[in-house]
Design a protein around this motif. Structure first.
Motif, mmCIF file in Angstrom:
data_model
loop_
_atom_site.group_PDB
_atom_site.id
_atom_site.type_symbol
_atom_site.label_atom_id
_atom_site.label_comp_id
_atom_site.label_asym_id
_atom_site.label_seq_id
_atom_site.Cartn_x
_atom_site.Cartn_y
_atom_site.Cartn_z
ATOM 1 N N VAL A 196 -21.653 -10.787 -58.238
ATOM 2 C CA VAL A 196 -22.876 -11.682 -58.352
ATOM 3 C C VAL A 196 -21.513 -13.021 -58.836
ATOM 4 N N LEU A 197 -21.713 -12.892 -60.377
ATOM 5 C CA LEU A 197 -21.414 -13.518 -61.741
ATOM 6 C C LEU A 197 -19.945 -14.272 -60.758
ATOM 7 N N LEU A 198 -18.901 -13.820 -60.344
ATOM 8 C CA LEU A 198 -17.629 -13.900 -59.958
ATOM 9 C C LEU A 198 -17.758 -14.903 -58.559
ATOM 10 N N VAL A 199 -19.395 -14.608 -58.070
ATOM 11 C CA VAL A 199 -19.425 -15.636 -56.906
ATOM 12 C C VAL A 199 -19.768 -17.097 -56.725
ATOM 13 N N VAL A 200 -20.950 -16.882 -58.565
ATOM 14 C CA VAL A 200 -21.167 -17.697 -59.461
ATOM 15 C C VAL A 200 -19.962 -18.634 -59.861
ATOM 16 N N PRO A 210 -21.208 -28.454 -57.747
ATOM 17 C CA PRO A 210 -22.761 -27.746 -57.217
ATOM 18 C C PRO A 210 -23.359 -27.658 -58.557
ATOM 19 N N LEU A 211 -22.928 -26.595 -59.190
ATOM 20 C CA LEU A 211 -23.836 -26.305 -60.776
ATOM 21 C C LEU A 211 -23.606 -27.365 -61.352
ATOM 22 N N GLY A 212 -23.535 -27.813 -61.663
ATOM 23 C CA GLY A 212 -23.475 -28.902 -62.858
ATOM 24 C C GLY A 212 -21.824 -29.010 -63.485
ATOM 25 N N LYS A 213 -22.343 -30.100 -64.180
ATOM 26 C CA LYS A 213 -20.504 -30.201 -64.692
ATOM 27 C C LYS A 213 -20.834 -29.822 -66.051
ATOM 28 N N GLY A 214 -20.058 -30.407 -67.159
ATOM 29 C CA GLY A 214 -19.870 -30.031 -68.389
ATOM 30 C C GLY A 214 -20.216 -28.577 -68.826
ATOM 31 N N GLY A 215 -20.879 -28.388 -69.770
ATOM 32 C CA GLY A 215 -21.378 -27.482 -70.216
ATOM 33 C C GLY A 215 -21.929 -26.773 -69.711
ATOM 34 N N SER A 216 -22.404 -26.719 -68.539
ATOM 35 C CA SER A 216 -23.171 -25.570 -67.540
ATOM 36 C C SER A 216 -21.959 -25.689 -66.972
ATOM 37 N N ARG A 217 -21.444 -26.100 -65.998
ATOM 38 C CA ARG A 217 -19.808 -25.279 -66.045
ATOM 39 C C ARG A 217 -19.209 -24.782 -66.347
ATOM 40 N N GLU A 218 -19.055 -24.896 -67.555
ATOM 41 C CA GLU A 218 -18.512 -23.347 -68.509
ATOM 42 C C GLU A 218 -18.775 -22.613 -68.737
ATOM 43 N N PHE A 219 -20.229 -22.872 -69.003
ATOM 44 C CA PHE A 219 -20.604 -21.773 -69.387
ATOM 45 C C PHE A 219 -21.050 -20.744 -67.913
#
Length: 396
Positions: A196-200, A210-219
């Motif tokens: 599931v994390l690979l899909v994320v 779609p999951l956000g930019k910057g810190g969110s994306r890097e996380f």
């Protein structure tokens, strides 16, 4: 470069001969073949050594850690395979992730004592990764072709369904039904969560973010790296096993497959250094071929170079300027072209692809037998997908 392309089937045959007849380990067989191939292709010793080393290190970084994780999870807690339906579902889920070979490596326990289901799962994963968003392959093809991901997905779903059905049909014809009964329990969370994390990660890497930019994306991308996924899978396996078995963790059964994965990455990098893939792909760039053009361009690059993402990006970049001449310059036409590139990126999966060796290991196949089951299976699926795409084009 032409000489290098002609030498490729000889290199494949040499690896099969050295492994099956001379009884060399896969790693040594590939290494010996790389040296001879490089000399025959007029590469310098320095370029051969550098290319092989870089490809070896990259394959171990991207897939090797998950090979170890999948093997240890199977040794510690998962000692029974998945059922047929669950195997197919797991293959689709893993195919949507950021790494097809990594997803298959994590799913090694699914194929224990069930070679037919293991190979069906592998081909299912291959088809889903090539055609269905948010897989990086499907997203990359749609992005370069300037196609709507939603439109591409509407076309790709029936195409993938046919390809997956053909994959299972092919495996059923080649592998006898001697599988152990499947069993699904809570312990499979140690594989499901990393998948599931690979899909994320796939979703986080999409251009629309779609999951956000910057810190969110890097996380989201960082937590889905192979090291983190391996740590999560092994930790969960130990917790869910409810007993401490250091002997299981000390096993080295994964070592031959790990070396084979690394060697195949090195072999692919050496093939890539010759530039033969792009050169041969240019020969099929003709308007009269229609939807066959993106398919053949991707298939040639994948077969020669071994990396599906490189095949998709290279073929899409070559074909996109030609779409008006190919009659594919509409919204639906661009989606069809993207799906055709994805279909081409399935074929042909062979010795220069880590995915091939993981699938062969799960199916307990010799290299020669794996060429007939896995490689031919990937070609059967790709051709079936192309036929469906051509039929869809006639109606939209």
């Amino acid at each position: 470069m032409i000489l290098a392309s002609l030498l490729l089937p000889i290199a494949v045959a040499a690896i099969v001969f050295l492994v099956q007849k001379v009884r060399l380990p896969v790693f040594l067989a590939v290494m010996a073949t790389v040296v001879v191939y490089g000399i025959a292709a007029d590469m310098t010793f320095q370029s051969v050594g550098k290319a092989f080393g870089l490809g070896f290190a990259t394959a171990l970084e991207q897939t090797g850690l998950l090979v170890v994780a999948g093997a240890l999870v199977g040794a510690v807690v998962l000692r029974a395979p998945l059922g047929t339906g669950t195997s197919a579902a797991a293959g689709v889920l893993a195919g949507l992730g950021a790494s097809a070979s990594g997803g298959l490596a994590l799913l090694q326990p699914a194929g224990q004592d069930a070679p037919r289901r293991a190979l069906g799962l592998a081909l299912t994963l291959l088809a889903a990764a090539a055609l269905l968003a948010p897989s990086p392959l499907a997203v990359a093809a749609a992005s370069v072709m300037k196609a709507s991901i939603r439109t591409e997905l509407m076309i790709a779903v029936p195409v993938a369904a046919v390809a997956i059905a053909l994959g299972w049909w092919h495996v059923a014809r080649q592998i006898p039904s001697t599988d152990e009964p499947g069993r699904l329990n809570w312990a499979w969370l140690c594989v499901a969560i990393p998948l599931v994390l690979l899909v994320v990660q796939s979703i986080a890497q999409m251009p629309s973010e779609p999951l956000g930019k910057g810190g969110s994306r890097e996380f989201y991308i960082g937590i889905s790296k192979p090291l983190m996924l391996a740590a999560i899978a092994i930790t969960l396996a130990i917790v869910l096993a409810r007993r401490w078995e250091p002997s299981a963790l000390a096993g080295r059964s994964w070592a031959p497959l790990l070396l084979a994965v690394g060697a195949s990455g090195g072999l692919a990098r050496v093939f890539d250094e010759t530039g033969m893939a792009e050169l041969l792909a240019e020969y099929v760039l003709h308007p009269r071929y229609g939807v066959l053009t993106p398919f053949l361009a991707a298939a040639i690059v994948k077969t020669m170079q071994g990396n599906s993402l490189t095949a998709v990006l290279t073929a899409s970049g070559m074909v996109e300027p030609m779409l008006p001449a190919l009659g594919l310059d509409s919204a639906s036409g661009r989606a069809i072209a993207a799906a055709a590139v994805g279909a081409g990126s399935m074929a042909i999966c062979h010795v220069n692809d880590p995915f091939f060796w993981i699938a062969a290991h799960m199916g307990r196949l010799s290299p020669g037998r794996a060429l007939y089951v896995v490689s031919l299976g990937s070609a059967v699926m790709a051709i079936g997908a192309l036929i469906v795409i051509a039929a869809i084009r006639q109606f939209i």
